[in-house]
Write an enzyme that holds these catalytic residues in place. Structure first.
Site, PDB file in Angstrom:
ATOM      1  N   GLU A 196       3.600 -35.145  31.865  1.00  0.00           N
ATOM      2  CA  GLU A 196       3.031 -34.417  33.009  1.00  0.00           C
ATOM      3  C   GLU A 196       4.048 -33.423  33.565  1.00  0.00           C
ATOM      4  O   GLU A 196       4.342 -33.397  34.767  1.00  0.00           O
ATOM      5  CB  GLU A 196       2.544 -35.393  34.087  1.00  0.00           C
ATOM      6  CG  GLU A 196       1.384 -36.231  33.605  1.00  0.00           C
ATOM      7  CD  GLU A 196       0.588 -36.942  34.707  1.00  0.00           C
ATOM      8  OE1 GLU A 196       0.978 -36.883  35.876  1.00  0.00           O
ATOM      9  OE2 GLU A 196      -0.462 -37.539  34.361  1.00  0.00           O
ATOM     10  N   GLU A 223      -2.995 -41.337  28.699  1.00  0.00           N
ATOM     11  CA  GLU A 223      -3.214 -42.024  29.986  1.00  0.00           C
ATOM     12  C   GLU A 223      -4.687 -41.857  30.340  1.00  0.00           C
ATOM     13  O   GLU A 223      -5.181 -40.724  30.412  1.00  0.00           O
ATOM     14  CB  GLU A 223      -2.345 -41.443  31.107  1.00  0.00           C
ATOM     15  CG  GLU A 223      -0.887 -41.813  30.993  1.00  0.00           C
ATOM     16  CD  GLU A 223      -0.048 -41.380  32.186  1.00  0.00           C
ATOM     17  OE1 GLU A 223      -0.584 -41.323  33.310  1.00  0.00           O
ATOM     18  OE2 GLU A 223       1.144 -41.086  31.965  1.00  0.00           O
TER      19      GLU A 223
HETATM   20  O1  AHR Z   1      -0.183 -44.099  35.463  1.00  0.00           O
HETATM   21  C1  AHR Z   1       0.338 -43.731  36.708  1.00  0.00           C
HETATM   22  C2  AHR Z   1       0.834 -42.297  36.726  1.00  0.00           C
HETATM   23  O2  AHR Z   1      -0.241 -41.418  36.534  1.00  0.00           O
HETATM   24  C3  AHR Z   1       1.793 -41.901  35.645  1.00  0.00           C
HETATM   25  O3  AHR Z   1       3.106 -42.245  35.947  1.00  0.00           O
HETATM   26  C4  AHR Z   1       1.645 -40.418  35.589  1.00  0.00           C
HETATM   27  O4  AHR Z   1       1.927 -39.897  34.315  1.00  0.00           O
HETATM   28  C5  AHR Z   1       0.206 -40.195  36.016  1.00  0.00           C
HETATM   29  O5  AHR Z   1       0.106 -39.230  36.981  1.00  0.00           O
END
Ligand code: AHR
Length: 502
Positions: free
Chosen positions: A205, A327
């Site tokens: 990110e 994610e």
């Molecule tokens: O999963 C929680 C957070 O969500 C992670 O650290 C980040 O990559 C995303 O914004």
């Protein structure tokens, strides 16, 4: 075949004749009707087992407490890791595990987490509550965990606050078999043979917590850092570039234009949130409106994949670069009594349905989508496992991972589905979702999700080109929309075994 409320059924079909299967515990008076044709003779490509990957970050009680308790703990453990959690994770054949973050990854310096534990520095976890991280769980512990649960490691490297040198050294430390300072340091720390590390994320990110970068700046950094991510001693690295968070086509476009030739995979993050990031719905205690909206929202995963894939196709017409949704999952309001930074949430039948719908999207997108990682494994967001002291419970989402093991590396069978809509107020979504695959054992498995909160659906399922002799089914269901397992009642959301039909 009747699918009553909240049903995920996985039906294994052997050789012979298929007759019928009633997969539902009850049949409603007025049923909706659906028709599915499973094209059993067609090859829809492989459903990569890596779609069933997971993610464990130094966040809240995921690593510390959820996985790592230390060898001195009275909680039974294997070299410091909870034995109950290890056994539960082994049982769902996790293909890969992503670590150490998340946002944490771009603040993590791997040298902090090696060597004698009592000499490791304490650091502040800046992203998640500014709590102290003892670094008791580091590279060796993570890779030991992967070996214990049979998962391939997926490591996220630090671009945001790290250097190419630091990244290069970490990879050499883990994977080089020869005589070098890094390899010898690894040996001095107790590991003779190098590990195999295939998946390596170059940042996380980086448009946000990973450095607030523009796509142009990140692309240049990706080119620079990835140059020093080397494949040593027969280890073949897959360098994963940071992709968009949800809908951000400009990010994908620029990164693909500038850095496609250096990457083997691009990542994508997509969380299901309702109604918005500033006001999230709770994980339990909700009504049909929140049930419907969360499930409808999760289907937008398909749109965000399509948008990202369109940019990949534009630059990579040979389909060389893989897309990793590394994610994903539901993100609710933090449970009362738990710190906000820990992202601890309950997990209900709604999450099981959300997981089933999402997996079906991944199956259908299998041309590009080769990996996905639910966030997160234990005690954080859409977790498989919750722990409380010595206690552990399996969430409804865990059971979906368990039931869907049959799809790992199986051949997708295209499905033509005519389904009624699930209408709520003036909005609608498909009531049913169906996915099918054929395993190496030639068994056909059909998974069916009924998203409707209250209506049963009569499904007429034609298995074209399949000679079936027997059918068996399993159902995940319960009586309440927010049915969930608690430490006092750990089996509210259960898997039912349907009798085998001839
Ligand atoms: O999963 C929680 C957070 O969500 C992670 O650290 C980040 O990559 C995303 O914004």
């Amino acid at each position: 075949m009747t699918c009553t409320r909240f049903v995920i059924a996985s039906i294994a079909v052997g050789f012979g004749t298929i007759i019928a299967l009633s997969a539902a515990p009850t049949i409603a008076a007025e049923e909706l009707e659906a028709k599915a044709v499973v094209r059993g003779g067609d090859d829809g490509g492989t459903i990569s087992r890596h779609l069933y990957g997971q993610f464990a970050e130094h966040l809240g009680r995921c690593i510390y407490d959820g996985i790592w308790v230390g060898e001195e703990s009275k909680i039974p453990n294997t070299r410091g890791m909870r034995t109950d959690v290890i056994e539960a994770l082994r049982a769902i054949n996790i293909p890969n595990l992503r670590w150490p973050g998340g946002c944490f990854a771009d603040d993590y310096h791997w040298r902090d987490g090696i060597g004698p534990p009592d000499q490791r520095p304490k650091r502040v976890n800046m992203h998640w509550g500014q709590v102290t991280d003892t670094n008791a769980f580091g590279t060796h512990e993570f890779l030991d965990l992967c070996e214990l649960i049979g998962a391939e490691p997926y490591i996220a490297g630090n671009v945001g606050s790290g250097t190419p040198e630091e990244m290069r050294d970490w990879i050499e430390y883990m994977t080089y078999d020869g005589d070098s300072e890094m390899a010898n340091l690894r040996r001095a720390n107790g590991r003779q043979k190098p590990w195999k590390i295939k998946y390596f994320g170059v940042g996380n990110e980086n448009w946000g917590c990973g450095g607030e970068m523009t796509p142009e700046f990140y692309s240049d950094l990706f080119r620079q850092f990835s140059t020093f991510c080397r494949s040593y001693s027969g280890n073949e690295l897959v360098r994963v570039a940071c992709g968009p968070g949800g809908f951000n086509r400009n990010w994908s476009r620029v990164v693909m234009d500038r850095a496609a030739n250096r990457m083997q995979a691009l990542s994508l993050h997509f969380y299901t949130v309702y109604p918005n990031w500033n006001n999230k719905t709770p994980a339990t205690g909700f009504g049909e409106r929140e049930w419907f909206e969360m499930l409808r929202e999760c289907l937008r995963m398909n749109d965000t994949i399509n948008e990202t894939v369109a940019e990949m196709d534009r630059v990579d017409s040979r389909n060389r670069i893989e897309l990793y949704v590394d994610e994903w999952g539901s993100w609710y309001r933090v449970e009362e009594g738990h710190p906000g930074y820990g992202l601890y949430q309950q997990n209900s039948l709604r999450d099981a349905v959300l997981a089933g719908l999402t997996f079906h999207i991944f199956h259908d997108q299998n041309r590009r989508v080769k990996m996905a990682n639910i966030a997160q494994t234990v005690n954080v967001l859409q977790a498989m496992i919750l722990t409380q002291g010595e206690q552990m419970l399996l969430t409804p989402t865990y059971h979906v991972f368990e039931m869907y093991k049959v799809h790992h590396d199986a051949t997708r069978l295209p499905v033509q589905l005519i389904t009624p809509d699930y209408q709520f107020r003036r909005r609608s979504m498909p009531a049913l979702s169906v996915s099918a695959s054929r395993g190496e054992d030639d068994v056909v498995n059909v998974s069916i999700v009924n998203a409707h909160a209250s209506e049963a659906v009569q499904l007429n399922c034609e298995l074209q080109g399949v000679e079936a002799a027997s059918v068996s089914g399993r159902i995940l269901t319960s009586d309440a929309l927010d049915a969930h397992n608690t430490f006092d009642a750990p089996d509210q959301c259960f898997v039912m075994f349907a009798p085998e039909a001839q």
